[in-house]
Motif scaffolding. Structure first.
Motif, PDB file in Angstrom:
ATOM      1  N   ARG A 176       0.859  -1.178   0.000  1.00 33.32           N
ATOM      2  CA  ARG A 176       0.000   0.000   0.000  1.00 33.32           C
ATOM      3  C   ARG A 176       0.902   1.237   0.000  1.00 33.32           C
ATOM      4  NH1 ARG A 176      -4.739   0.424   3.420  1.00 33.32           N
ATOM      5  NH2 ARG A 176      -3.702  -1.147   4.684  1.00 33.32           N
ATOM      6  N   ILE A 177       0.722   2.082  -0.996  1.00 34.53           N
ATOM      7  CA  ILE A 177       1.492   3.322  -1.079  1.00 34.53           C
ATOM      8  C   ILE A 177       0.582   4.451  -0.638  1.00 34.53           C
ATOM      9  CG2 ILE A 177       2.854   4.812  -2.602  1.00 34.53           C
ATOM     10  CD1 ILE A 177       2.945   2.437  -4.588  1.00 34.53           C
ATOM     11  N   VAL A 178       1.016   5.161   0.379  1.00 27.14           N
ATOM     12  CA  VAL A 178       0.182   6.251   0.905  1.00 27.14           C
ATOM     13  C   VAL A 178       0.711   7.586   0.402  1.00 27.14           C
ATOM     14  CG1 VAL A 178      -0.669   7.397   2.979  1.00 27.14           C
ATOM     15  CG2 VAL A 178      -0.389   4.905   2.954  1.00 27.14           C
ATOM     16  N   PHE A 179      -0.135   8.353  -0.224  1.00 29.91           N
ATOM     17  CA  PHE A 179       0.218   9.709  -0.659  1.00 29.91           C
ATOM     18  C   PHE A 179      -0.326  10.673   0.383  1.00 29.91           C
ATOM     19  CE2 PHE A 179       0.109   7.159  -4.427  1.00 29.91           C
ATOM     20  CZ  PHE A 179       1.161   7.627  -5.209  1.00 29.91           C
ATOM     21  N   ASP A 180       0.552  11.362   1.065  1.00 30.67           N
ATOM     22  CA  ASP A 180       0.064  12.216   2.150  1.00 30.67           C
ATOM     23  C   ASP A 180       0.341  13.690   1.889  1.00 30.67           C
ATOM     24  OD1 ASP A 180       2.731  12.276   2.449  1.00 30.67           O
ATOM     25  OD2 ASP A 180       2.788  11.372   4.441  1.00 30.67           O
ATOM     26  N   GLY A 181       0.440  14.036   0.627  1.00 36.38           N
ATOM     27  CA  GLY A 181       0.575  15.454   0.309  1.00 36.38           C
ATOM     28  C   GLY A 181       2.020  15.917   0.217  1.00 36.38           C
ATOM     29  N   ASN A 182       2.979  15.041   0.576  1.00 37.67           N
ATOM     30  CA  ASN A 182       4.382  15.443   0.470  1.00 37.67           C
ATOM     31  C   ASN A 182       4.915  15.258  -0.944  1.00 37.67           C
ATOM     32  OD1 ASN A 182       4.761  16.217   3.120  1.00 37.67           O
ATOM     33  ND2 ASN A 182       5.030  14.098   3.772  1.00 37.67           N
ATOM     34  N   SER A 183       4.220  14.396  -1.690  1.00 40.30           N
ATOM     35  CA  SER A 183       4.701  14.139  -3.041  1.00 40.30           C
ATOM     36  C   SER A 183       3.802  14.830  -4.053  1.00 40.30           C
ATOM     37  CB  SER A 183       4.710  12.639  -3.300  1.00 40.30           C
ATOM     38  OG  SER A 183       3.551  12.051  -2.771  1.00 40.30           O
ATOM     39  N   SER A 184       4.381  15.174  -5.183  1.00 39.27           N
ATOM     40  CA  SER A 184       3.580  15.744  -6.248  1.00 39.27           C
ATOM     41  C   SER A 184       3.003  14.580  -7.043  1.00 39.27           C
ATOM     42  CB  SER A 184       4.443  16.612  -7.134  1.00 39.27           C
ATOM     43  OG  SER A 184       5.413  15.795  -7.738  1.00 39.27           O
ATOM     44  N   PHE A 185       2.364  14.897  -8.138  1.00 38.73           N
ATOM     45  CA  PHE A 185       1.755  13.836  -8.920  1.00 38.73           C
ATOM     46  C   PHE A 185       2.717  13.170  -9.892  1.00 38.73           C
ATOM     47  CE2 PHE A 185      -2.699  14.485  -7.631  1.00 38.73           C
ATOM     48  CZ  PHE A 185      -3.026  13.139  -7.528  1.00 38.73           C
ATOM     49  N   GLU A 186       3.931  12.930  -9.456  1.00 35.35           N
ATOM     50  CA  GLU A 186       4.845  12.143 -10.278  1.00 35.35           C
ATOM     51  C   GLU A 186       4.180  10.777 -10.507  1.00 35.35           C
ATOM     52  OE1 GLU A 186       9.209   9.983  -9.904  1.00 35.35           O
ATOM     53  OE2 GLU A 186       8.107  10.606  -8.137  1.00 35.35           O
ATOM     54  N   PRO A 187       4.160  10.298 -11.727  1.00 37.63           N
ATOM     55  CA  PRO A 187       3.559   8.974 -11.942  1.00 37.63           C
ATOM     56  C   PRO A 187       4.485   7.890 -11.384  1.00 37.63           C
ATOM     57  CG  PRO A 187       4.371   9.860 -14.004  1.00 37.63           C
ATOM     58  CD  PRO A 187       4.649  10.900 -12.961  1.00 37.63           C
ATOM     59  N   VAL A 188       4.477   7.758 -10.073  1.00 37.54           N
ATOM     60  CA  VAL A 188       5.503   6.989  -9.391  1.00 37.54           C
ATOM     61  C   VAL A 188       5.482   5.514  -9.768  1.00 37.54           C
ATOM     62  CG1 VAL A 188       4.085   6.747  -7.319  1.00 37.54           C
ATOM     63  CG2 VAL A 188       6.540   6.571  -7.131  1.00 37.54           C
ATOM     64  N   VAL A 189       4.289   4.974  -9.917  1.00 37.14           N
ATOM     65  CA  VAL A 189       4.216   3.547 -10.248  1.00 37.14           C
ATOM     66  C   VAL A 189       4.736   3.304 -11.668  1.00 37.14           C
ATOM     67  CG1 VAL A 189       2.685   1.568 -10.517  1.00 37.14           C
ATOM     68  CG2 VAL A 189       2.340   3.148  -8.613  1.00 37.14           C
ATOM     69  N   ALA A 190       4.319   4.174 -12.593  1.00 50.95           N
ATOM     70  CA  ALA A 190       4.783   4.040 -13.984  1.00 50.95           C
ATOM     71  C   ALA A 190       6.306   4.156 -14.063  1.00 50.95           C
ATOM     72  CB  ALA A 190       4.126   5.113 -14.844  1.00 50.95           C
ATOM     73  N   ASN A 191       6.871   5.106 -13.320  1.00 48.61           N
ATOM     74  CA  ASN A 191       8.331   5.269 -13.334  1.00 48.61           C
ATOM     75  C   ASN A 191       9.052   4.060 -12.752  1.00 48.61           C
ATOM     76  OD1 ASN A 191       7.966   7.727 -14.494  1.00 48.61           O
ATOM     77  ND2 ASN A 191       8.374   8.928 -12.639  1.00 48.61           N
ATOM     78  N   MET A 192       8.446   3.482 -11.733  1.00 53.14           N
ATOM     79  CA  MET A 192       9.060   2.303 -11.115  1.00 53.14           C
ATOM     80  C   MET A 192       9.064   1.129 -12.093  1.00 53.14           C
ATOM     81  SD  MET A 192       8.051   0.415  -7.557  1.00 53.14           S
ATOM     82  CE  MET A 192       6.627  -0.426  -8.225  1.00 53.14           C
ATOM     83  N   VAL A 193       7.947   0.986 -12.822  1.00 53.65           N
ATOM     84  CA  VAL A 193       7.851  -0.084 -13.818  1.00 53.65           C
ATOM     85  C   VAL A 193       8.947   0.082 -14.878  1.00 53.65           C
ATOM     86  CG1 VAL A 193       6.399  -0.946 -15.709  1.00 53.65           C
ATOM     87  CG2 VAL A 193       5.413  -0.583 -13.433  1.00 53.65           C
ATOM     88  N   LEU A 194       9.174   1.339 -15.287  1.00 55.40           N
ATOM     89  CA  LEU A 194      10.221   1.601 -16.286  1.00 55.40           C
ATOM     90  C   LEU A 194      11.605   1.285 -15.707  1.00 55.40           C
ATOM     91  CD1 LEU A 194       8.986   4.953 -17.868  1.00 55.40           C
ATOM     92  CD2 LEU A 194       9.025   2.689 -18.931  1.00 55.40           C
ATOM     93  N   GLU A 195      11.812   1.732 -14.472  1.00 49.62           N
ATOM     94  CA  GLU A 195      13.105   1.528 -13.816  1.00 49.62           C
ATOM     95  C   GLU A 195      13.467   0.040 -13.720  1.00 49.62           C
ATOM     96  OE1 GLU A 195      15.022   4.018 -12.018  1.00 49.62           O
ATOM     97  OE2 GLU A 195      16.364   2.645 -10.928  1.00 49.62           O
ATOM     98  N   PHE A 196      12.497  -0.792 -13.321  1.00 52.43           N
ATOM     99  CA  PHE A 196      12.806  -2.216 -13.099  1.00 52.43           C
ATOM    100  C   PHE A 196      12.410  -3.096 -14.287  1.00 52.43           C
ATOM    101  CE2 PHE A 196      12.451  -0.370  -8.853  1.00 52.43           C
ATOM    102  CZ  PHE A 196      13.647  -0.790  -8.306  1.00 52.43           C
ATOM    103  N   LYS A 197      11.833  -2.452 -15.308  1.00 50.02           N
ATOM    104  CA  LYS A 197      11.396  -3.177 -16.500  1.00 50.02           C
ATOM    105  C   LYS A 197      10.545  -4.410 -16.140  1.00 50.02           C
ATOM    106  CE  LYS A 197      15.223  -1.459 -19.268  1.00 50.02           C
ATOM    107  NZ  LYS A 197      15.754  -0.593 -18.169  1.00 50.02           N
TER     108      LYS A 197
END
Ligand code: ADP
Ligand code: MG
Length: 341
Positions: free
Chosen positions: A266-287
């Motif tokens: 579970r990834i919690v967004f608590d307002g400290n992060s912007s709307f970086e597409p974090v999951v998409a970037n992670m998928v790219l990073e680890f292929k």
């Protein structure tokens, strides 16, 4: 040290006596509303919201407990002082409550004339207020000639006529469509910011809270279940009552059980992060693809709030690397076992 709250409620109880026995509408309510807040009070139908807001200006007498306005216990005031206090708290309602036989302008003048202001001065004030709510061209219209949103604007102008310190809004947008709701909420925010008026918003809709409130109290079965900053309640609703309101579709209660080699985070967004597409970037990073099992994020003031549950691949090494990756983005990540929300 915090400054004195504009409204403070202490140990308030309200019980109604009916022919079928007594109904406890409010129990042990403690609340502090600060000057300048846009304070939301949210709860399901019958929770006690209208009773609570009516206790704030003593339209309803509490059975016990106290209501303070700027430090003054308002139950101790004489009638004349109470009238003055009521004038310092404007009120608007779901059904607008305009006088149908009077024009928009004359609806706004009405409370001023009652308080003894000359007709001429009242008209001048009405003109300013019509301008403020963006309806200068509708001064001579009757309520039946106005849309719901326009009627609510007139009701807001009328509520502001006596220069209140507080504006109490009981389900003020509940009869309006979402676009009109947004425009009325924007007007209330403008009034809060430009005139420094404290706004109390009663609603059963979380989207209303999300759009303009800074603080919120959740009222459930006559009691305050949770109170805090909107962003905190949104990112981590603690009580079931709050979770139901934040995630009304109930999809957070889907059960994901951790079995075999699958893991869920579970990834919690608590307002400290912007709307970086974090999951998409992670998928790219680890292929490596991940499954998004559940997502409910909201954008409040350009910051991300909410949560995502992902299913990560079976490899332990990959799981650990992904966890590290997400945590390095300053996100809160927790492993989910038997996820029930
Ligand atoms: N004048 C009244 N007499 C008896 N019961 C009342 C009265 N007003 C409200 N109640 C009861 O108090 C509870 C809270 O009502 P209310 O404050 O109107 O809830 P909400 O605005 O959250 O829908 C309900 O059970 C309602 O039936
Ligand atoms: Mg109500």
């Amino acid at each position: 040290m915090t400054s004195q709250p504009i409204i403070e409620i202490k140990e308030l109880e309200k019980t109604f006596q009916t022919k079928n026995g007594s109904v406890s509408a409010l129990k042990n309510i403690n609340l502090q509303i600060q000057q300048g807040d846009i304070f939301g009070i949210i709860g399901m139908s019958g929770a006690g919201k209208s009773t609570l807001v009516r206790c704030m200006n003593l339209l309803e007498r509490p059975t016990s407990g106290q209501v303070f306005l700027e430090g003054q216990d308002i139950a101790r005031l004489n009638n004349k002082q109470l009238q003055k206090v009521r004038r310092s708290m404007g009120m608007i309602f779901q059904q607008f409550n305009l006088l149908m036989q009077r024009t928009a302008e004359s609806n706004i003048c009405f409370p001023l004339e009652i308080s003894g202001i000359s007709k001429k001065a009242a008209k001048e004030r009405a003109k300013e207020l019509l301008e403020l709510v963006g309806l200068s061209d509708r001064a001579k219209s009757y309520p039946s000639q106005l849309s719901g949103g326009q009627k609510q604007r007139i009701a807001i102008a009328r509520a502001l006529a006596s220069n209140p310190k507080v504006l109490l809004c009981d389900e003020a947008t509940s009869a309006l469509d979402p676009t009109t709701t947004a425009s009325i909420l924007a007007l209330l925010k403008d009034i809060n910011q430009r005139l420094g008026i404290t706004v109390v918003i009663i609603t059963h809709e979380m989207s209303v809270i999300e759009q303009i409130c800074n603080r919120v109290a959740i009222i459930d079965q006559s009691q305050i279940a949770e109170v805090g900053f909107v962003e905190d309640i949104f990112s981590r609703p603690q009580t079931l009552a709050a979770q139901k309101l934040v995630f009304p579709e109930g999809h957070q209660r889907e059960v994901f059980s951790s079995h075999g080699d699958f893991s869920y985070y579970r990834i919690v967004f608590d307002g400290n992060s912007s709307f970086e597409p974090v999951v998409a970037n992670m998928v790219l990073e680890f292929k490596t693809p991940v499954n998004i099992m559940f997502a409910d994020t909201k954008n409040i003031d350009g910051k991300a709030f909410g949560q995502i549950v992902i299913q990560v691949p079976q490899s332990k090494t990959l799981q650990e690397n992904m966890l590290r990756y997400l945590r390095s983005r300053e996100l809160t990540v927790e492993e989910v076992t038997d996820y029930v929300g």
